[in-house]
Scaffold this active site. Sequence first.
Site, PDB file in Angstrom:
ATOM      1  N   ALA A  63       0.815  -1.261   0.196  1.00  0.00           N
ATOM      2  CA  ALA A  63       0.105   0.081   0.138  1.00  0.00           C
ATOM      3  C   ALA A  63       0.847   1.358   0.067  1.00  0.00           C
ATOM      4  CB  ALA A  63      -0.880  -0.054   1.349  1.00  0.00           C
ATOM      5  N   GLY A 102       0.290  -5.172   0.638  1.00  0.00           N
ATOM      6  CA  GLY A 102      -0.903  -5.072  -0.363  1.00  0.00           C
ATOM      7  C   GLY A 102      -0.512  -5.498  -1.536  1.00  0.00           C
ATOM      8  N   GLU A 105      -1.418  -8.926  -1.817  1.00  0.00           N
ATOM      9  CA  GLU A 105      -2.652  -9.443  -1.362  1.00  0.00           C
ATOM     10  C   GLU A 105      -3.201  -9.268  -2.816  1.00  0.00           C
ATOM     11  OE1 GLU A 105      -2.681  -6.244   2.072  1.00  0.00           O
ATOM     12  OE2 GLU A 105      -3.495  -8.152   2.999  1.00  0.00           O
ATOM     13  N   GLU A 125       3.712  -5.855   6.978  1.00  0.00           N
ATOM     14  CA  GLU A 125       3.245  -4.747   7.452  1.00  0.00           C
ATOM     15  C   GLU A 125       3.539  -4.756   9.034  1.00  0.00           C
ATOM     16  OE1 GLU A 125       1.866  -6.849   5.555  1.00  0.00           O
ATOM     17  OE2 GLU A 125       0.445  -6.179   3.999  1.00  0.00           O
TER      18      GLU A 125
HETATM   19  N1  CAA Z   1       4.535   3.428   0.133  1.00  0.00           N
HETATM   20  C1  CAA Z   1       5.317   4.445  -0.235  1.00  0.00           C
HETATM   21  N2  CAA Z   1       6.633   4.627  -0.412  1.00  0.00           N
HETATM   22  C2  CAA Z   1       7.294   3.591  -0.377  1.00  0.00           C
HETATM   23  C3  CAA Z   1       6.849   2.433  -0.177  1.00  0.00           C
HETATM   24  C4  CAA Z   1       5.409   2.211  -0.017  1.00  0.00           C
HETATM   25  N3  CAA Z   1       4.747   1.241   0.478  1.00  0.00           N
HETATM   26  N4  CAA Z   1       7.867   1.511  -0.296  1.00  0.00           N
HETATM   27  C5  CAA Z   1       8.792   2.062  -0.516  1.00  0.00           C
HETATM   28  N5  CAA Z   1       8.644   3.619  -0.579  1.00  0.00           N
HETATM   29  C6  CAA Z   1       9.629   4.598  -1.154  1.00  0.00           C
HETATM   30  C7  CAA Z   1      10.505   4.713  -0.050  1.00  0.00           C
HETATM   31  O1  CAA Z   1      10.247   5.623   0.811  1.00  0.00           O
HETATM   32  C8  CAA Z   1      11.639   5.458  -0.909  1.00  0.00           C
HETATM   33  O2  CAA Z   1      11.495   6.681  -1.088  1.00  0.00           O
HETATM   34  P1  CAA Z   1      12.460   7.977  -1.375  1.00  0.00           P
HETATM   35  O3  CAA Z   1      13.220   7.538  -2.471  1.00  0.00           O
HETATM   36  O4  CAA Z   1      11.743   9.207  -1.302  1.00  0.00           O
HETATM   37  O5  CAA Z   1      13.320   7.799  -0.073  1.00  0.00           O
HETATM   38  C9  CAA Z   1      11.607   4.564  -2.161  1.00  0.00           C
HETATM   39  O6  CAA Z   1      10.335   4.211  -2.328  1.00  0.00           O
HETATM   40  C10 CAA Z   1      12.474   3.439  -2.498  1.00  0.00           C
HETATM   41  O7  CAA Z   1      12.496   2.739  -1.401  1.00  0.00           O
HETATM   42  P2  CAA Z   1      13.672   1.927  -0.575  1.00  0.00           P
HETATM   43  O8  CAA Z   1      14.766   3.320  -0.854  1.00  0.00           O
HETATM   44  O9  CAA Z   1      13.362   1.472   0.502  1.00  0.00           O
HETATM   45  O10 CAA Z   1      14.352   1.290  -2.046  1.00  0.00           O
HETATM   46  P3  CAA Z   1      14.855  -0.455  -1.723  1.00  0.00           P
HETATM   47  O11 CAA Z   1      15.102  -0.897  -3.197  1.00  0.00           O
HETATM   48  O12 CAA Z   1      15.926  -0.342  -0.841  1.00  0.00           O
HETATM   49  O13 CAA Z   1      13.819  -1.270  -1.035  1.00  0.00           O
HETATM   50  C11 CAA Z   1      11.513  -2.267  -0.633  1.00  0.00           C
HETATM   51  C12 CAA Z   1      12.428  -1.468  -1.666  1.00  0.00           C
HETATM   52  C13 CAA Z   1      12.053  -3.504  -0.344  1.00  0.00           C
HETATM   53  C14 CAA Z   1      10.108  -2.168  -1.587  1.00  0.00           C
HETATM   54  C15 CAA Z   1      11.395  -0.953   0.617  1.00  0.00           C
HETATM   55  O14 CAA Z   1      11.134   0.084   0.295  1.00  0.00           O
HETATM   56  C16 CAA Z   1      10.239  -1.796   1.520  1.00  0.00           C
HETATM   57  O15 CAA Z   1      10.615  -2.647   2.242  1.00  0.00           O
HETATM   58  N6  CAA Z   1       8.994  -0.870   1.242  1.00  0.00           N
HETATM   59  C17 CAA Z   1       7.905  -1.267   2.311  1.00  0.00           C
HETATM   60  C18 CAA Z   1       7.183  -2.505   2.012  1.00  0.00           C
HETATM   61  C19 CAA Z   1       6.141  -2.390   2.844  1.00  0.00           C
HETATM   62  O16 CAA Z   1       6.149  -2.399   4.090  1.00  0.00           O
HETATM   63  N7  CAA Z   1       4.827  -2.918   2.096  1.00  0.00           N
HETATM   64  C20 CAA Z   1       4.056  -2.996   3.001  1.00  0.00           C
HETATM   65  C21 CAA Z   1       3.144  -1.838   3.149  1.00  0.00           C
HETATM   66  S1  CAA Z   1       1.730  -1.632   3.996  1.00  0.00           S
HETATM   67  C22 CAA Z   1       0.432  -2.514   3.398  1.00  0.00           C
HETATM   68  O17 CAA Z   1       0.686  -2.906   1.984  1.00  0.00           O
HETATM   69  C23 CAA Z   1      -0.796  -2.638   3.981  1.00  0.00           C
HETATM   70  C24 CAA Z   1      -1.951  -3.195   3.581  1.00  0.00           C
HETATM   71  O18 CAA Z   1      -1.769  -4.517   3.609  1.00  0.00           O
HETATM   72  C25 CAA Z   1      -2.988  -2.610   3.465  1.00  0.00           C
END
Ligand code: CAA
Length: 701
Positions: A63, A102, A105, A125
């Site tokens: 998400a 998400g 999902e 999450e």
């Molecule tokens: N939403 C918004 N922005 C996100 C994001 C997300 N889910 N995931 C990453 N970003 C952004 C980061 O903040 C970063 O932004 P900046 O360049 O402005 O700093 C950019 O994307 C790149 O991210 P990383 O620097 O972390 O890049 P990476 O290649 O090292 O890692 C990744 C990539 C593994 C996807 C890592 O970003 C990550 O773990 N992201 C979060 C994943 C996560 O927690 N997903 C679950 C979200 S909650 C959800 O989905 C709820 C639900 O069920 C409804």
Amino acid sequence: MSNAVSYEINGAVAVLTIDNPPVNALGLDVRQGLVAGIEQAEANADVQAVLIIGAGRTFPAGADIREFGKPPMDPYLPEVVSRIEACTKPVIAALHGTALGGGLEVALGAHYRIAAPSARIGLPEVNLGILPGAGGTQRTTRIAGAKAALDMATGGKPIGADKAQKLGIIDKIDDGDLKQAALAYAGELISSGAGPRPSGARTEGLSDESTNRAAIEDTKAILAKRARGQFAPFRIVECVEAALTLPIDEGLAFERAKFLECMETPQRLGMIHAFFAERTCTKVPEASRAAPRALNQIAVIGGGTMGAGITVAALDAGLPVVMVERDAESIARGQANVEKVYDGLIKRGRLDAASKDKRMALYTPATDYSAMADADLIIEAVFENLEVKQDVFKQLDKIAKPGAVLATNTSYLDVDAIANVTSRPQDVIGLHFFSPANIMKLLEIVVPESPADNAVSTGFALAKRLKKTAVRAANRDGFIGNRIYKAYGLCATYMMEDGASPYDIDKAIYDFGYPIGIFQVHDLAGMDISWANRKRLAATRAPQERYSAVQDKLCEAGWFGQKTGRGMYVYPEGARKGEPNPDVLEVISEEQTRLGITPRKFTSDEIMRRYMAAMVNEGAKVLQEGVALRPSDIDVVALYGYGFPRYRGGPMKYADMYGLDKLLADLREFELEDAHFWKPADLLVDLVAKGRTFEDQNKES
Ligand code: CAA
Ligand code: NAI
């Protein structure tokens, strides 16, 4: 159609391509695009299957976290997933990169899943203080059983495509062009007449009731320790339990309710703050101005606790390391220190002998400084003594190749005083690792007066290579972390002298969410280190500073902590966990008598109110002096270097949530008893006067 999801027809397949860089997060545009795409495909009689794929580097990584806390916007993710699942034509998801949260999902809403071999799949999450709120716990349990769902959703770590296939979450892996492979798979499904196969209707994972029950109980026991104090992990267990017994619709409703409960907690705010804070801290002016220098070989001077730990961290990252010690005996000890780490891992089954050999092949021991002549970066980790370090840097100046970055791992000493003995202060920085350096994630990059931008950016590049989280600190006594640590350490010592038992203080800190209390930390680190530092600073100590001699007395008795078997706690032969040391209470009592202090009681609440006020106030001073670039950098230091509970976001985030006005009122109250120690930081007074927060400052930075 939405800007973030394109729709194209390829033969009988409608292809929905999600294009929302950098990680294809499922923002409103993407959600709308997916629903519109499914509807368009359903309405087109020529379309027989739908393919969902991500453009660029990844399938959606979750998400859009930036939307959390903002007013909800239709369609919600659970509706999108249900709409995909309800599609009357088979839907295939093609996964590459990181299909997380998400993202997974959405993939589970599809009826079939194909993945690239390198795809990573997960439900992270829990790391954000929430749970999979769009069916993740329900559909994963139904397909793969309770253990898989619990491991993924409470552990938060992604799994590889291989494992996901074994669990039945992925149907097919293809190492060719993913889109072509997915189209071919769609073709196969169409020709075989395979229709939609909703994950929510699957039951393979539910069949082995006793194994599922056991997984629930095992996870509860594990989480009681590992997730102490946290909210979301326990709600995830409830959701998986619900998946085992409830029909899918009720299970989804249950999960949604638990998700919303998590969203309401301060833990969610704390953990999402931490997520962004650890990404923001690497954004520093020097790195934006200058690319790092080459980094192919490093050298470490000193093979003691830190030198060996830094060497292991570098070898683990595949970087060749030359280690230099004073003489043959010391270098043999240095090498033994490195090998001890690997042998320990082998003993615990976490490394094999071949991997150790591979790492040790990158290691070169030496006693002659000329062995470092080819190093791109040299890290000094010798005794904490200015003259010794200056002498080392004078020698380095003679032998290091031009452009080599010269770094000191000093904990407290003035990096300029070290840089200025060389003819090349533009190459000198501080790289302050934390012990054990191969494990602790934090690296403070200390910027003295005159390093070149690319010397600083090389420090950040090294941190990335070593998988460490780097925070920029200016060159002031104790930098960010140790300076703040000293302040709340003093606060704890004062409370102890005023009547709080050190063991009650440690318990309050533990209950707050720290892994151990501060006096346990002293024992672990060795009280002799802070004793030496107090002696070093004795001449410059402000006359109005309150001085507690309790720990000096313990050190004088030779009680340094774990290493001497006795400190604030006593450690029976070989024990790592100590028992209260009755002699300490006696020393405290003697000091109280000597100083005329009448001991009083402290509740846990007051202990933490003081502890946090001291921490945040010093943090504000660190900020106002420009030692840290932004409040969230201080949070990262506390989280990664000092065990601050992640679900509270860090001390500055905690202060915002507690209320800066309330915190200032606490300081004003404590100031009445010790105006020097508790003097509120000007910055804090100013923020309160203007009704502003540390978060406002983060945004400005
Ligand atoms: N939403 C918004 N922005 C996100 C994001 C997300 N889910 N995931 C990453 N970003 C952004 C980061 O903040 C970063 O932004 P900046 O360049 O402005 O700093 C950019 O994307 C790149 O991210 P990383 O620097 O972390 O890049 P990476 O290649 O090292 O890692 C990744 C990539 C593994 C996807 C890592 O970003 C990550 O773990 N992201 C979060 C994943 C996560 O927690 N997903 C679950 C979200 S909650 C959800 O989905 C709820 C639900 O069920 C409804
Ligand atoms: P240590 O005493 O374990 O190791 C120091 C090593 O340096 C010894 O092996 C010694 O033989 C070697 N040495 C001394 N002079 C030398 C020289 N001229 N040339 C080559 N080698 C020489 O000390 P430790 O704990 O590893 O600390 C090293 C530095 O790291 C200190 O500046 C300390 O403040 C800093 N530090 C220590 C932390 C800790 O928790 N121990 C944490 C962060 C930084």
